[in-house]
Motif scaffolding. Sequence first.
Motif, PDB file in Angstrom:
ATOM      1  N   VAL A 146       0.749   7.271   0.461  1.00 53.79           N
ATOM      2  CA  VAL A 146      -0.603   7.001   1.186  1.00 53.79           C
ATOM      3  C   VAL A 146      -1.537   6.020   0.336  1.00 53.79           C
ATOM      4  CG1 VAL A 146      -2.674   7.760   2.307  1.00 53.79           C
ATOM      5  CG2 VAL A 146      -0.465   8.741   2.752  1.00 53.79           C
ATOM      6  N   ARG A 147      -1.572   6.445  -1.039  1.00 57.27           N
ATOM      7  CA  ARG A 147      -2.620   5.603  -1.774  1.00 57.27           C
ATOM      8  C   ARG A 147      -2.132   4.415  -1.998  1.00 57.27           C
ATOM      9  NH1 ARG A 147      -2.646  10.743  -4.347  1.00 57.27           N
ATOM     10  NH2 ARG A 147      -0.982  10.146  -5.902  1.00 57.27           N
ATOM     11  N   ALA A 148      -0.825   4.199  -2.221  1.00 58.41           N
ATOM     12  CA  ALA A 148      -0.200   2.840  -2.395  1.00 58.41           C
ATOM     13  C   ALA A 148      -0.482   1.922  -1.250  1.00 58.41           C
ATOM     14  CB  ALA A 148       1.183   2.917  -2.674  1.00 58.41           C
ATOM     15  N   GLU A 153      -3.603  -2.654   1.323  1.00 55.23           N
ATOM     16  CA  GLU A 153      -4.558  -3.069   2.537  1.00 55.23           C
ATOM     17  C   GLU A 153      -5.751  -3.790   1.501  1.00 55.23           C
ATOM     18  OE1 GLU A 153      -7.328  -1.589   6.239  1.00 55.23           O
ATOM     19  OE2 GLU A 153      -6.281   0.137   4.791  1.00 55.23           O
ATOM     20  N   GLN A 154      -6.298  -2.865   0.754  1.00 55.01           N
ATOM     21  CA  GLN A 154      -7.480  -3.257  -0.109  1.00 55.01           C
ATOM     22  C   GLN A 154      -7.105  -4.560  -0.915  1.00 55.01           C
ATOM     23  OE1 GLN A 154      -8.932  -0.311  -2.916  1.00 55.01           O
ATOM     24  NE2 GLN A 154     -10.180  -1.784  -3.922  1.00 55.01           N
ATOM     25  N   ALA A 155      -5.953  -4.676  -1.180  1.00 54.80           N
ATOM     26  CA  ALA A 155      -5.458  -6.090  -1.909  1.00 54.80           C
ATOM     27  C   ALA A 155      -5.261  -7.288  -0.801  1.00 54.80           C
ATOM     28  CB  ALA A 155      -4.303  -6.023  -2.639  1.00 54.80           C
ATOM     29  N   GLY A 156      -5.342  -7.330   0.423  1.00 53.53           N
ATOM     30  CA  GLY A 156      -5.063  -8.034   1.440  1.00 53.53           C
ATOM     31  C   GLY A 156      -3.775  -8.308   1.996  1.00 53.53           C
ATOM     32  N   PHE A 157      -2.834  -7.311   1.863  1.00 55.05           N
ATOM     33  CA  PHE A 157      -1.677  -7.290   2.312  1.00 55.05           C
ATOM     34  C   PHE A 157      -1.395  -7.264   3.770  1.00 55.05           C
ATOM     35  CE2 PHE A 157      -0.351  -6.611  -2.132  1.00 55.05           C
ATOM     36  CZ  PHE A 157       1.045  -7.221  -2.066  1.00 55.05           C
ATOM     37  N   ASP A 158      -0.652  -7.981   4.609  1.00 60.99           N
ATOM     38  CA  ASP A 158      -0.658  -7.769   5.908  1.00 60.99           C
ATOM     39  C   ASP A 158       0.111  -6.494   6.618  1.00 60.99           C
ATOM     40  OD1 ASP A 158      -2.119 -10.483   6.629  1.00 60.99           O
ATOM     41  OD2 ASP A 158      -0.301 -10.930   5.430  1.00 60.99           O
ATOM     42  N   ALA A 159       1.193  -6.046   5.594  1.00 64.44           N
ATOM     43  CA  ALA A 159       2.062  -5.239   5.771  1.00 64.44           C
ATOM     44  C   ALA A 159       2.792  -4.436   4.583  1.00 64.44           C
ATOM     45  CB  ALA A 159       3.081  -5.730   6.666  1.00 64.44           C
ATOM     46  N   ASP A 205      -0.843   7.111   9.700  1.00 64.17           N
ATOM     47  CA  ASP A 205      -2.262   7.774   9.919  1.00 64.17           C
ATOM     48  C   ASP A 205      -3.480   7.148   9.073  1.00 64.17           C
ATOM     49  OD1 ASP A 205      -1.451   9.296  11.896  1.00 64.17           O
ATOM     50  OD2 ASP A 205      -0.997  11.059  10.309  1.00 64.17           O
ATOM     51  N   ALA A 206      -2.796   6.620   7.787  1.00 64.98           N
ATOM     52  CA  ALA A 206      -3.950   6.188   6.962  1.00 64.98           C
ATOM     53  C   ALA A 206      -4.532   4.722   6.864  1.00 64.98           C
ATOM     54  CB  ALA A 206      -3.405   6.198   5.401  1.00 64.98           C
ATOM     55  N   VAL A 207      -3.204   3.906   7.483  1.00 62.39           N
ATOM     56  CA  VAL A 207      -3.495   2.532   7.598  1.00 62.39           C
ATOM     57  C   VAL A 207      -3.930   2.119   9.238  1.00 62.39           C
ATOM     58  CG1 VAL A 207      -2.341   2.027   5.692  1.00 62.39           C
ATOM     59  CG2 VAL A 207      -1.180   1.849   8.086  1.00 62.39           C
ATOM     60  N   GLY A 208      -3.765   2.980  10.138  1.00 63.13           N
ATOM     61  CA  GLY A 208      -3.861   2.739  11.523  1.00 63.13           C
ATOM     62  C   GLY A 208      -3.059   1.558  11.792  1.00 63.13           C
ATOM     63  N   ASP A 209      -3.659   0.633  12.902  1.00 61.63           N
ATOM     64  CA  ASP A 209      -3.538  -0.485  13.122  1.00 61.63           C
ATOM     65  C   ASP A 209      -3.927  -1.860  12.382  1.00 61.63           C
ATOM     66  OD1 ASP A 209      -1.755   0.605  15.332  1.00 61.63           O
ATOM     67  OD2 ASP A 209      -3.400   0.683  16.668  1.00 61.63           O
TER      68      ASP A 209
END
Length: 400
Positions: A146-148, A153-159, A205-209
Amino acid sequence: MTEIFAPARLGPLTLRNRVIKAATFEGRTPDALVTDELIAFHREVAAGGVGMTTVAYCAVAPGGRTDRKQIWMRPEAVAGLRKLTEAVHAEGAAICAQIGHAGPVANAASNRAPALAPSPMFSPLSMRAMRVPAESEIPELVAAHVRAALLAEQAGFDAVEIHFGHNYLVSSFLSPLLNRRGDGYGGSPANRARLAREIACAVRDAVGDRLAVTAKLNMEDGRRGGLTVPESLQVAAWLEADGALDALELTAGSSLLNPMLLFHGTAPRRSFAKVLPGPARWGFRLVGRAFLKEYPYQEAYLLERARQFRRELTMPLILLGGITNMDTMTRAMAEGFEFVAMGRALLREPDLLHRIRSDAATRSACVHCNECMPTIYTGTRCVFRPDRTPEPLPLRPPPR
């Protein structure tokens, strides 16, 4: 051809086409952080026309790497990862982080941290026993994924692509050969699949959509007593029912037990014997022929297995293995696969997609010698272009 190069939905994402650069460890992170060389590697592939490129390998913990020089997801890595995602986005492609824990494939000696395995095992990489996590430690392994994902997401990845293949940690829990636990994570297929399902659901659950979430799943281990296609089909059905994943990328083989089942083609035994470190080199000289088996190369060599998953599942599937030309991509679409993933062919020719789009008769120059495999220790590359350093320059766009 129109379908392959048309925009396509992957969960919350719209990719510019249906071709994904598969995760192939780049060997360009000597300090476990992003380098200009890593950025150039992915920018060149993005400029070459893929819909999305996959960064491998973004370990969820320092002990979860196959080598100490791999990235592990921590706050210090975010700034460099953001430069990487921005460079790929500038070329019009999406970018995915492959996250996971190498488990029994981790190199404890290099990482200076114990390798993890579901049951007692001896590591041929580090020549020491692996550590078996207690049932009470499993939630922390889930939390690490989850942390990864949140850092991605914070770094701008799309997936994010969660690694459930090749007998890395989650895959080793799925394998009846490697998982001989007697607790709630071992024994029955449902118990062995529990870790995969918990990680997938927790990440979603962590990143949602906000991110697309996929997983790379072994269809079989390719070793007697290991995970079989029928068992993997059941795991896939459970993952589909959970609804946490936007797609499955189907793979096969074991980095620990039978790596050539994933690759097919020539087994580069001599090259590996030259570059493996210390004790691993001595062991390889003894068992290399049995370890690196040879499977004849053919286009779409995993398709026969993957068809069984396509018949049983409704979720999007990504076909991997021997995707090098327009005919094969068209065949995959006709058989119901939503995406295809390319690896070695793009190491040889990063602009292959542009050329296929310009001329559907284009054939890849990859000869499936697999000599790119041993180059992971010095910077993954096709040996037929050894002096070519990827430059962060956009390639000419395809003709409209």
